[in-house]
Design a protein around this motif. Structure first.
Motif, PDB file in Angstrom:
ATOM      1  N   ARG A 233      76.481 -18.501 -32.025  1.00  8.65           N
ATOM      2  CA  ARG A 233      75.738 -18.861 -30.813  1.00  8.65           C
ATOM      3  C   ARG A 233      75.048 -20.213 -30.986  1.00  8.65           C
ATOM      4  O   ARG A 233      75.050 -21.054 -30.090  1.00  8.65           O
ATOM      5  CB  ARG A 233      74.710 -17.778 -30.490  1.00  8.65           C
ATOM      6  N   GLU A 234      74.416 -20.411 -32.151  1.00 10.54           N
ATOM      7  CA  GLU A 234      73.743 -21.682 -32.412  1.00 10.54           C
ATOM      8  C   GLU A 234      74.743 -22.825 -32.487  1.00 10.54           C
ATOM      9  O   GLU A 234      74.486 -23.922 -31.974  1.00 10.54           O
ATOM     10  CB  GLU A 234      72.946 -21.591 -33.715  1.00 10.54           C
TER      11      GLU A 234
ATOM     12  N   LYS B  67      67.828 -30.010 -39.612  1.00  8.52           N
ATOM     13  CA  LYS B  67      67.029 -29.516 -38.487  1.00  8.52           C
ATOM     14  C   LYS B  67      65.717 -30.290 -38.372  1.00  8.52           C
ATOM     15  O   LYS B  67      65.247 -30.570 -37.268  1.00  8.52           O
ATOM     16  CB  LYS B  67      66.760 -28.018 -38.659  1.00  8.52           C
TER      17      LYS B  67
ATOM     18  N   MET C  19      75.740 -23.826 -29.005  1.00  6.69           N
ATOM     19  CA  MET C  19      74.682 -24.588 -28.338  1.00  6.69           C
ATOM     20  C   MET C  19      74.672 -26.039 -28.810  1.00  6.69           C
ATOM     21  O   MET C  19      74.443 -26.963 -28.020  1.00  6.69           O
ATOM     22  CB  MET C  19      73.333 -23.929 -28.608  1.00  6.69           C
ATOM     23  N   LEU C  20      74.938 -26.245 -30.090  1.00  2.50           N
ATOM     24  CA  LEU C  20      74.999 -27.611 -30.613  1.00  2.50           C
ATOM     25  C   LEU C  20      76.142 -28.391 -29.973  1.00  2.50           C
ATOM     26  O   LEU C  20      75.997 -29.575 -29.636  1.00  2.50           O
ATOM     27  CB  LEU C  20      75.171 -27.598 -32.132  1.00  2.50           C
TER      28      LEU C  20
ATOM     29  N   LEU D   6      76.577 -24.975 -40.332  1.00  2.00           N
ATOM     30  CA  LEU D   6      76.396 -23.625 -39.795  1.00  2.00           C
ATOM     31  C   LEU D   6      77.719 -22.866 -39.775  1.00  2.00           C
ATOM     32  O   LEU D   6      77.773 -21.664 -40.053  1.00  2.00           O
ATOM     33  CB  LEU D   6      75.811 -23.696 -38.389  1.00  2.00           C
TER      34      LEU D   6
ATOM     35  N   TYR E  23      75.456 -16.852 -36.114  1.00  2.00           N
ATOM     36  CA  TYR E  23      75.357 -18.302 -36.199  1.00  2.00           C
ATOM     37  C   TYR E  23      76.232 -18.984 -35.141  1.00  2.00           C
ATOM     38  O   TYR E  23      75.991 -20.132 -34.777  1.00  2.00           O
ATOM     39  CB  TYR E  23      75.800 -18.800 -37.582  1.00  2.00           C
TER      40      TYR E  23
ATOM     41  N   SER F 178      76.376 -28.592 -37.190  1.00  2.00           N
ATOM     42  CA  SER F 178      77.409 -27.680 -36.695  1.00  2.00           C
ATOM     43  C   SER F 178      78.378 -27.284 -37.806  1.00  2.00           C
ATOM     44  O   SER F 178      78.711 -26.105 -37.989  1.00  2.00           O
ATOM     45  CB  SER F 178      78.165 -28.332 -35.539  1.00  2.00           C
TER      46      SER F 178
END
Length: 496
Positions: A448-449, A410, A452-453, A434, A446, A431
């Protein structure tokens, strides 16, 4: 910046877009027998004059020069424009840890105090010969009368990355008639600009288009840069002293284009152009170290993205052996060391043992701490470390490695612009890490994140890109999981 394609090598930025606080300083003289001489100093890059003639300041020293951010310039020079004339200082290189750079240029200012004087600081892309103007960094215009009678401070806005605001401190000097004749600055002779006007014009247009692409990431600007550099190459005959310059410019633009969209360009063409340019820059040539590095970076991209061919690794190592002759405090040597580090990371991550991974993690931890914050190569060093930690977690299952890989990855992504293609490899590693956290902790938020990636990755690559199927397939899979576990349909799949 999983297997090899998940760890794609981000381009190691030698000569791509730069935001830089440059060393500033040169000597200006009015053309009459007892004229005032002006020394330009950088306030944030403190400058000290060197006095060799009584009451005259024939040399300038810029001190405390900061490091580059995203682009390594070959050198710096300053253009002074007044009364329809243009003069420029020498084009001088700078070492990474060097505390000063000196010019001994003497430039005559106009007699009329009402005349305007414009100062433009440039970063150059090559040292000898220099083709075109390079990249303009800072410009300021002032009346000549403002530059005499004491001191005059010229300030510029702070750098993009929060670096200190560059400034020029103009200090009055004096030139007496009994002093030797003033030597012409490099820009007062037409000998530096004997190249074909077509080649110079197309080179400048290509550099401008490439700079706009690096600022805005619009594909049409990259295509325009390639077209201009191709025209310059076609207009520059074999045996011309600028032939290597036009080859390197074209090779670079085509390489960036390939990284952005591998379906439209051939990586072999960039490699061939770099090899041809390297042959034209023999040992001892001022621009040979940069050309060695650019060729090695292009080969490194091929190595990781086209199957880890060990013959390619051997060629990279051979090129970098020559680069080890560079002083340790040069940008080229630092970037060459990073090429070798990334090559080793590719090998160990894909085929190394657990012991080799642990040994590499220790080296990469030290490497990631060495560069200053926001230095141009910091994202690559962080990606190398996070990727190796992630691979060690896959082999050993240590949760600490997973957590550190997530945080460091990150950090790397935060230091890259939103549309930078170098983000792609970091997005994939993050990705995957996670997704592993979801499996371990059963924390489905997680997802959702992760989704988004995937959407961000699909914005970075065109349909037909080798990585396109991976991202599309996984995006659909993760959306299905979100529906199953969260009933969440907020994030839609990006299609093109």
């Amino acid at each position: 910046m999983p297997k090899l394609m998940a760890l794609g090598v981000p381009f190691l930025p030698l000569l791509t877009h730069m935001n830089y606080n440059p060393p500033l300083g040169f000597h200006l003289l009015h053309p009459h027998s007892t004229s005032h001489g002006l020394s330009l100093h950088a306030r944030t890059i403190f400058v000290q004059s060197l006095c060799r003639i009584p009451n005259c300041h024939p040399g300038i020293r810029a001190q405390n020069i900061p490091s580059g951010v995203r682009r390594i310039p070959a050198g710096f020079y300053v253009v002074i424009q007044f009364d329809g004339k243009q003069r420029r200082t020498q084009n001088k290189p700078i070492r990474m840890n060097e505390s000063n750079i000196e010019w001994e240029d003497k430039i005559l200012l106009p007699l009329r105090a009402a005349d305007n004087v414009r100062f433009t600081v440039y970063a150059s892309f090559e040292l000898e010969p220099m083709l075109g103007m390079g990249e303009a960094l800072y410009t300021s215009e002032h009346r000549a009368e403002e530059l005499v009678g004491g001191t005059y401070l010229i300030t510029h806005p702070p750098g993009e990355f929060g670096t200190a605001a560059p400034s020029l401190l103009v200090t009055q000097g004096r030139w007496y008639s009994y002093c030797p004749a003033v030597a012409l600055s490099e820009g007062e002779s037409d000998s530096a600009w004997e190249e074909s006007s077509d080649v110079v014009r197309e080179t400048d247009l290509g550099q401008e288009a490439l700079l706009r692409y690096c600022n805005e990431y619009r594909k049409e600007e990259l295509e325009n840069a390639v077209e201009h550099f191709e025209y310059a190459r076609d207009k520059c005959p074999w045996g011309h002293r600028c032939r290597a310059v036009v080859l390197v410019n074209l090779a670079r633009a085509k390489f960036i284009n390939h990284r952005t969209d591998p379906t439209t360009t051939n990586l072999d063409e960039s490699i061939s152009l770099y090899r041809e340019a390297l042959d034209l820059r023999p040992a001892g040539h001022l621009d040979r170290p940069a050309t060695l590095l650019q060729l090695a970076q292009t080969l490194l991209f091929r190595y990781e993205n086209q199957g880890c061919d060990e013959s390619v690794a051997d060629e990279i190592n051979k090129l970098m052996i020559e680069s080890q002759d560079c002083s340790e405090d040069t940008h080229e040597r630092r970037a060459a060391d990073l090429v070798l580090e990334t090559l080793e990371r590719c090998r160990v991550v894909n085929s190394g043992s657990l012991a080799e991974l642990s040994e590499l993690v220790l080296r990469l931890e030290h490497s990631a701490m060495v560069p200053p914050d926001r230095y141009f190569d910091r994202p690559q060093r962080l990606i190398n470390l996070s990727t190796t930690l992630w691979r060690r977690h896959e082999k050993h299952g240590e949760l600490g490695d997973l957590d550190r890989a997530l945080e460091i990855n990150k950090q790397a992504l935060r230091s890259l612009p939103p549309l930078d293609p170098d983000r792609l490899s970091g997005l994939r590693t993050l990705s995957d890490a996670l997704r592993k956290s979801v499996e371990i902790h059963r924390d489905f938020s997680y997802l959702r994140e992760v989704n988004m990636l995937h959407e961000e990755a699909l914005q970075l690559i065109p349909e037909g890109h080798p990585a396109w199927p991976y991202w599309v397939t996984n995006s659909r899979s993760h959306r299905g999981e979100m529906l199953e576990y969260l009933g969440d349909t907020d994030t839609a799949l990006v299609t093109k």
